[in-house]
Design a protein around this motif. Sequence first.
Motif, PDB file in Angstrom:
ATOM      1  N   PHE A 110     -49.709  43.067  45.471  1.00  0.00           N
ATOM      2  CA  PHE A 110     -49.758  41.565  46.060  1.00  0.00           C
ATOM      3  C   PHE A 110     -51.323  41.036  46.174  1.00  0.00           C
ATOM      4  CE2 PHE A 110     -45.465  42.829  46.951  1.00  0.00           C
ATOM      5  CZ  PHE A 110     -44.711  41.645  46.620  1.00  0.00           C
ATOM      6  N   PHE A 111     -51.631  39.871  45.555  1.00  0.00           N
ATOM      7  CA  PHE A 111     -52.830  39.296  45.866  1.00  0.00           C
ATOM      8  C   PHE A 111     -52.512  38.420  47.252  1.00  0.00           C
ATOM      9  CE2 PHE A 111     -55.079  35.251  46.135  1.00  0.00           C
ATOM     10  CZ  PHE A 111     -56.458  35.406  45.663  1.00  0.00           C
ATOM     11  N   TRP A 112     -53.802  38.495  48.092  1.00  0.00           N
ATOM     12  CA  TRP A 112     -53.534  37.799  49.127  1.00  0.00           C
ATOM     13  C   TRP A 112     -54.998  36.789  49.586  1.00  0.00           C
ATOM     14  CZ3 TRP A 112     -57.126  38.241  53.171  1.00  0.00           C
ATOM     15  CH2 TRP A 112     -57.817  39.289  53.443  1.00  0.00           C
ATOM     16  N   SER A 113     -54.948  36.057  50.126  1.00  0.00           N
ATOM     17  CA  SER A 113     -55.936  35.272  50.585  1.00  0.00           C
ATOM     18  C   SER A 113     -55.796  34.778  51.761  1.00  0.00           C
ATOM     19  CB  SER A 113     -56.199  34.082  49.454  1.00  0.00           C
ATOM     20  OG  SER A 113     -55.119  33.212  49.584  1.00  0.00           O
ATOM     21  N   LEU A 114     -57.164  34.051  52.399  1.00  0.00           N
ATOM     22  CA  LEU A 114     -57.040  33.434  53.756  1.00  0.00           C
ATOM     23  C   LEU A 114     -58.330  32.491  53.760  1.00  0.00           C
ATOM     24  CD1 LEU A 114     -56.630  32.930  56.881  1.00  0.00           C
ATOM     25  CD2 LEU A 114     -57.905  35.002  57.284  1.00  0.00           C
ATOM     26  N   TRP A 115     -58.193  31.309  53.814  1.00  0.00           N
ATOM     27  CA  TRP A 115     -59.136  30.103  53.584  1.00  0.00           C
ATOM     28  C   TRP A 115     -59.226  29.270  54.837  1.00  0.00           C
ATOM     29  CZ3 TRP A 115     -58.011  25.074  54.035  1.00  0.00           C
ATOM     30  CH2 TRP A 115     -59.190  24.128  53.636  1.00  0.00           C
ATOM     31  N   TYR A 138     -49.621  36.320  43.622  1.00  0.00           N
ATOM     32  CA  TYR A 138     -49.872  37.270  42.776  1.00  0.00           C
ATOM     33  C   TYR A 138     -51.421  36.579  42.174  1.00  0.00           C
ATOM     34  CZ  TYR A 138     -45.047  38.620  42.824  1.00  0.00           C
ATOM     35  OH  TYR A 138     -44.022  38.764  43.352  1.00  0.00           O
ATOM     36  N   SER A 139     -52.065  37.573  41.418  1.00  0.00           N
ATOM     37  CA  SER A 139     -53.368  37.142  40.830  1.00  0.00           C
ATOM     38  C   SER A 139     -53.651  36.119  39.831  1.00  0.00           C
ATOM     39  CB  SER A 139     -54.198  38.708  40.286  1.00  0.00           C
ATOM     40  OG  SER A 139     -53.572  38.894  39.282  1.00  0.00           O
ATOM     41  N   ALA A 140     -52.464  35.647  39.191  1.00  0.00           N
ATOM     42  CA  ALA A 140     -52.447  34.902  38.467  1.00  0.00           C
ATOM     43  C   ALA A 140     -50.853  33.914  38.328  1.00  0.00           C
ATOM     44  CB  ALA A 140     -52.682  35.230  36.888  1.00  0.00           C
ATOM     45  N   GLY A 169     -52.103  22.709  33.516  1.00  0.00           N
ATOM     46  CA  GLY A 169     -53.154  23.467  32.667  1.00  0.00           C
ATOM     47  C   GLY A 169     -53.058  24.931  32.747  1.00  0.00           C
ATOM     48  N   GLN A 170     -54.224  25.626  32.412  1.00  0.00           N
ATOM     49  CA  GLN A 170     -54.160  27.100  32.499  1.00  0.00           C
ATOM     50  C   GLN A 170     -53.628  27.596  33.873  1.00  0.00           C
ATOM     51  OE1 GLN A 170     -57.929  27.784  31.057  1.00  0.00           O
ATOM     52  NE2 GLN A 170     -57.805  27.005  29.070  1.00  0.00           N
ATOM     53  N   LEU A 171     -53.050  28.482  33.730  1.00  0.00           N
ATOM     54  CA  LEU A 171     -52.575  29.112  35.331  1.00  0.00           C
ATOM     55  C   LEU A 171     -52.949  30.549  35.431  1.00  0.00           C
ATOM     56  CD1 LEU A 171     -48.901  27.778  34.759  1.00  0.00           C
ATOM     57  CD2 LEU A 171     -50.506  27.018  36.677  1.00  0.00           C
ATOM     58  N   ASN A 172     -54.304  30.619  35.010  1.00  0.00           N
ATOM     59  CA  ASN A 172     -54.712  32.163  35.148  1.00  0.00           C
ATOM     60  C   ASN A 172     -55.577  32.235  36.441  1.00  0.00           C
ATOM     61  OD1 ASN A 172     -56.517  30.311  34.028  1.00  0.00           O
ATOM     62  ND2 ASN A 172     -57.909  31.953  32.987  1.00  0.00           N
ATOM     63  N   ILE A 173     -55.093  31.671  37.408  1.00  0.00           N
ATOM     64  CA  ILE A 173     -55.760  31.475  38.795  1.00  0.00           C
ATOM     65  C   ILE A 173     -54.571  32.054  39.972  1.00  0.00           C
ATOM     66  CG2 ILE A 173     -56.708  29.725  40.728  1.00  0.00           C
ATOM     67  CD1 ILE A 173     -57.075  28.025  38.033  1.00  0.00           C
ATOM     68  N   PRO A 174     -54.866  32.636  40.799  1.00  0.00           N
ATOM     69  CA  PRO A 174     -54.024  33.082  41.794  1.00  0.00           C
ATOM     70  C   PRO A 174     -52.803  31.858  42.477  1.00  0.00           C
ATOM     71  CG  PRO A 174     -56.200  34.007  42.216  1.00  0.00           C
ATOM     72  CD  PRO A 174     -56.331  33.145  41.319  1.00  0.00           C
TER      73      PRO A 174
END
Length: 252
Positions: free
Chosen positions: A65-70, A106-108, A224-229
């Motif tokens: 899985f992709f993960w993020s913390l901002w 997910y990464s995209a 638009g384009q969804l190739n972003i996490p």
Amino acid sequence: MKKQNPLTSATRKVAFGAAAIVVLAGATILTGCKKEEKTQPDVAGIERPSKAVTETYQSGTHNGFFWSLWQSDGATGTVNYANGPGGNYSVNWNGFNGNFTCGKGYSAGSPSYKIGYNLGTYSNSGGGTFGWYGWSRNPYYEYYVNETWGAVSPHTGTYLGTFESDGAGYNVWTRWMTGKNIDGGDGFRQIYSSRVNKVSTGQNHVITFANHYNKWSSLGYTLGQLNIPAIMVSETWGSNTNGNINCTIWMQ
């Protein structure tokens, strides 16, 4: 973004100004991304910053899985984020002043995603939402499917009507934001579906994202384009906020 070395242990503590963030994850950390702080009127004694700020972003992969913390720069208080087994993650925070988002996904992104999830625990004394979240390019959209939220309602902007998805009613809202988009340009649009009734904890639920994507498109707002996490996001903002969230996601 400046890419740092992979973590060398299961726990790494990173200090941002006066705020301490503990990340429990064996993943590569990315830092240095910037995003414009959104503006929000004061509600119920909670003040959201109204100017652009420098922010810090971390991300990686964990168990596929992709993960993020901002989080926004200058924040104070403590945030503890942990990646659990599979699609599980947890976050708790105390005396937090500022804005942060975190989660697994997910990464995209994709309009065909059907996301299962179980929100085991949810408490949030500040603003902010929990739900499916991401961005698109060409055009720039920041999108949300809000399943529940904290002490402040997320319902702002232009109301576009109500529809049903996965057995629940959702209100649709949109607004134009004058801040920076994810690539540093000026302006982007927010579009979001928000549950009429907040989701219950401790039960399995589903988000069929195609239903929201198609509804927004029918109203003239096609992503638009969804190739972003894209992630199942937990967010808070405000002054002296506290909370605790535990969530597990999976692909249906």
